[in-house]
Scaffold this motif. Structure first.
Motif, PDB file in Angstrom:
ATOM      1  N   GLY A  45     -10.386   0.317 -22.374  1.00 37.36           N
ATOM      2  CA  GLY A  45      -9.067   0.932 -22.316  1.00 37.36           C
ATOM      3  C   GLY A  45      -7.954  -0.064 -22.091  1.00 37.36           C
ATOM      4  N   TYR A 126      -6.840   5.746 -32.568  1.00 36.04           N
ATOM      5  CA  TYR A 126      -5.377   5.728 -32.514  1.00 36.04           C
ATOM      6  C   TYR A 126      -4.776   4.562 -33.304  1.00 36.04           C
ATOM      7  CZ  TYR A 126      -6.665   2.498 -28.718  1.00 36.04           C
ATOM      8  OH  TYR A 126      -7.231   1.485 -27.993  1.00 36.04           O
ATOM      9  N   ASP A 194      -2.899   1.492 -15.945  1.00 34.23           N
ATOM     10  CA  ASP A 194      -2.951   2.256 -17.197  1.00 34.23           C
ATOM     11  C   ASP A 194      -4.260   1.999 -17.929  1.00 34.23           C
ATOM     12  OD1 ASP A 194      -0.461   3.286 -16.686  1.00 34.23           O
ATOM     13  OD2 ASP A 194       0.609   1.890 -18.005  1.00 34.23           O
ATOM     14  N   GLY A 198      -6.983   4.783 -18.812  1.00 33.00           N
ATOM     15  CA  GLY A 198      -7.420   5.000 -20.194  1.00 33.00           C
ATOM     16  C   GLY A 198      -8.920   4.917 -20.332  1.00 33.00           C
ATOM     17  N   THR A 199      -9.514   3.954 -19.642  1.00 36.31           N
ATOM     18  CA  THR A 199     -10.974   3.808 -19.691  1.00 36.31           C
ATOM     19  C   THR A 199     -11.661   5.034 -19.122  1.00 36.31           C
ATOM     20  OG1 THR A 199     -10.814   1.387 -19.530  1.00 36.31           O
ATOM     21  CG2 THR A 199     -12.914   2.397 -18.908  1.00 36.31           C
ATOM     22  N   ALA A 201     -10.438   8.051 -18.903  1.00 35.24           N
ATOM     23  CA  ALA A 201     -10.217   9.189 -19.793  1.00 35.24           C
ATOM     24  C   ALA A 201     -11.194   9.174 -20.961  1.00 35.24           C
ATOM     25  CB  ALA A 201      -8.777   9.178 -20.302  1.00 35.24           C
ATOM     26  N   MET A 202     -11.475   7.985 -21.480  1.00 32.37           N
ATOM     27  CA  MET A 202     -12.388   7.882 -22.617  1.00 32.37           C
ATOM     28  C   MET A 202     -13.836   8.146 -22.226  1.00 32.37           C
ATOM     29  SD  MET A 202     -10.482   7.454 -25.156  1.00 32.37           S
ATOM     30  CE  MET A 202     -11.707   7.051 -26.390  1.00 32.37           C
ATOM     31  N   GLU A 212      -6.439  11.319 -24.721  1.00 30.81           N
ATOM     32  CA  GLU A 212      -6.159   9.885 -24.631  1.00 30.81           C
ATOM     33  C   GLU A 212      -5.790   9.314 -25.983  1.00 30.81           C
ATOM     34  OE1 GLU A 212      -5.683   6.044 -23.215  1.00 30.81           O
ATOM     35  OE2 GLU A 212      -5.700   7.996 -22.203  1.00 30.81           O
ATOM     36  N   ARG A 213      -6.450   9.777 -27.036  1.00 32.67           N
ATOM     37  CA  ARG A 213      -6.114   9.338 -28.390  1.00 32.67           C
ATOM     38  C   ARG A 213      -4.650   9.660 -28.699  1.00 32.67           C
ATOM     39  NH1 ARG A 213      -9.611   6.264 -28.553  1.00 32.67           N
ATOM     40  NH2 ARG A 213     -11.607   6.368 -29.622  1.00 32.67           N
ATOM     41  N   SER A 215      -2.147  10.357 -26.602  1.00 35.10           N
ATOM     42  CA  SER A 215      -1.198   9.643 -25.744  1.00 35.10           C
ATOM     43  C   SER A 215      -1.075   8.177 -26.147  1.00 35.10           C
ATOM     44  CB  SER A 215      -1.631   9.747 -24.282  1.00 35.10           C
ATOM     45  OG  SER A 215      -2.859   9.073 -24.059  1.00 35.10           O
ATOM     46  N   SER A 216      -2.149   7.592 -26.673  1.00 41.03           N
ATOM     47  CA  SER A 216      -2.122   6.187 -27.084  1.00 41.03           C
ATOM     48  C   SER A 216      -1.320   5.973 -28.360  1.00 41.03           C
ATOM     49  CB  SER A 216      -3.550   5.668 -27.293  1.00 41.03           C
ATOM     50  OG  SER A 216      -4.277   5.686 -26.082  1.00 41.03           O
ATOM     51  N   THR A 344     -17.471   6.429 -26.008  1.00 45.40           N
ATOM     52  CA  THR A 344     -16.763   7.470 -25.261  1.00 45.40           C
ATOM     53  C   THR A 344     -17.744   8.442 -24.609  1.00 45.40           C
ATOM     54  OG1 THR A 344     -16.564   9.160 -26.998  1.00 45.40           O
ATOM     55  CG2 THR A 344     -14.986   7.330 -27.045  1.00 45.40           C
TER      56      THR A 344
END
Length: 414
Positions: A45, A126, A194, A198-199, A201-202, A212-213, A215-216, A344
């Protein structure tokens, strides 16, 4: 964050003899480079934020990252973009030879590519650039009558302008803060937070991954649209010029030019890669130099492969590479799908848990599987499954799928 060209080596339904094997082989080669650049974005992430992953601070992680930056980064999306432009001329010629109206078909193809890109960006990666390709494809269509010489000049001007903008920013940063744009301690802490978020979330379920995809996209899409987009269009124009001059129709006749490209491309491209790789992530001068030098190294790669393909062993290599290259869109998307399942929480959840070198090993394994699978598939079918869908949308008909199947000609059969 790079994609393949989706205007096939010729019209997807053209006879095999109309295809250029070298174009397919180059596309197959580019698929490997694309995967090597993209897979770190699935495996951590922190990659999108361009900050070091705390789980990857060993020396071998640095070595693996430097290999990607030196050999692969910013070279292979240019190769795919070049092939997009080259293939565009083949489609024009194919449509003219068969008396078909090109414009509506090409616009439907771009529309299909746009929708595939949106789905890819939301569901899989993303870093999708297919949407940008579809938009730039419209511009390529509008300038299709440009002369090869003028196309090369415009491509050079675009690349030089982007590099000059980077250089200008670098000078301003140097005058204000020194030679690099090093983030403050507070900014670094925020980016690390962040990256950690992100990590995590994935590692979640389907909803967490998709969230997450999406938002990225706010970070990745502007970079793709305003940074990679203009450079990709420059490569489109170079490919358009090469296609109009039929450069890849008979590479043996271009031996002298290929040697010259190698003699110039490797020194310039490798020098830029050295500066980019070891000059520091936040060195804007290194980034500006890389923008200018990367096309030279890409051209040198292509020239070398075209010469290698002329040898006995190289011909066998070209045959192996051409099979995944003939179904590049399917393979590109399946790369993303496999990475989602590996890294993921939808699958194995290995994000942030695999050393960088091992991540690259996974990329090699994925590509090896694709080479074998593509060979099996292309012995039985005329095109990949996603290529079939794109062609159906392009021609409003049911394309022939199996090798001996006759295509349906009724739009109602789609």
């Amino acid at each position: 964050m790079t994609p393949p060209s989706q205007t096939g080596p010729a019209d997807a339904g053209a006879p095999a003899t109309a295809r250029l094997a070298d174009v397919d082989a180059l596309r197959g080669f580019a698929l490997f480079g694309i995967l090597m650049v993209n897979i770190p974005f699935f495996a951590s992430g922190y990659t999108l934020l361009d900050v070091p992953d705390p789980a990857r601070l060993a020396w071998h992680d640095d070595v693996a990252e430097n290999v990607v930056r030196f050999v692969f980064e910013s070279k292979f999306y240019l190769l795919f973009a070049f092939l997009f432009g080259y293939s565009f001329t083949l489609q024009l010629n194919s449509a003219a030879a068969r008396g078909l109206t090109f414009r509506p078909r090409f616009l439907r193809r771009l529309g299909g590519l746009f929708l595939i890109g949106v789905a890819n960006a939301v569901l899989l990666f993303y870093g999708d650039i297919l949407v940008t390709y579809a938009v730039l494809g419209l511009l390529l269509f509008l300038v299709r009558g440009i002369s090869p010489r003028r196309a090369l000049w415009v491509a050079g001007i675009i690349t030089g302008t982007i590099a000059l903008l980077f250089l200008t920013v670098a000078v301003l940063v140097m005058l204000i803060d020194g030679a690099s744009a090093t983030p403050t301690a507070a900014e670094q802490a925020r980016m690390l937070a962040d990256g950690r978020a992100g990590t995590e979330a994935m590692r979640g379920g389907f909803g967490s991954v998709i969230g997450e995809r999406i938002s990225s996209l706010g970070t990745s899409f502007p970079l793709i649209l305003f940074f990679q987009g203009p450079l990709a269009f420059s490569a489109f124009l170079v490919g358009l010029a090469a296609g109009k001059r039929r450069v890849l129709a008979d590479p043996a006749a271009q031996e002298g030019k290929l040697r010259l490209i190698q003699l110039i491309g490797f020194p310039v491209g490798l020098a830029g890669s050295v500066f980019y790789t070891f000059g520091g992530h936040d060195n804007l001068f290194a980034n500006a130099a890389h923008l200018v030098s990367a096309p030279f190294l890409t051209a040198a790669y292509v020239a070398t492969l075209l010469r290698v393909f002329r040898t006995a062993r190289g011909a066998r290599l070209a045959e192996v590479l051409a099979r995944p290259g003939r179904m590049a869109l399917t393979n590109y998307l399946s790369q993303s799908l496999l990475c989602v399942l590996i890294f993921t929480g939808i699958g194995l959840g290995l994000i942030g848990r695999v050393p960088y070198a091992a991540v690259l090993g996974i990329a090699v394994a994925i590509y090896s599987v694709q080479v074998v699978w593509s060979a099996w598939w292309m012995r039985r079918f005329r095109m990949g499954p996603v290529e079939w869908l794109l062609r159906a949308a392009t021609h409003l008909e049911r394309p022939a799928m199996r090798q001996r199947e006759r295509p349906g000609r009724s739009p109602a059969s789609v």
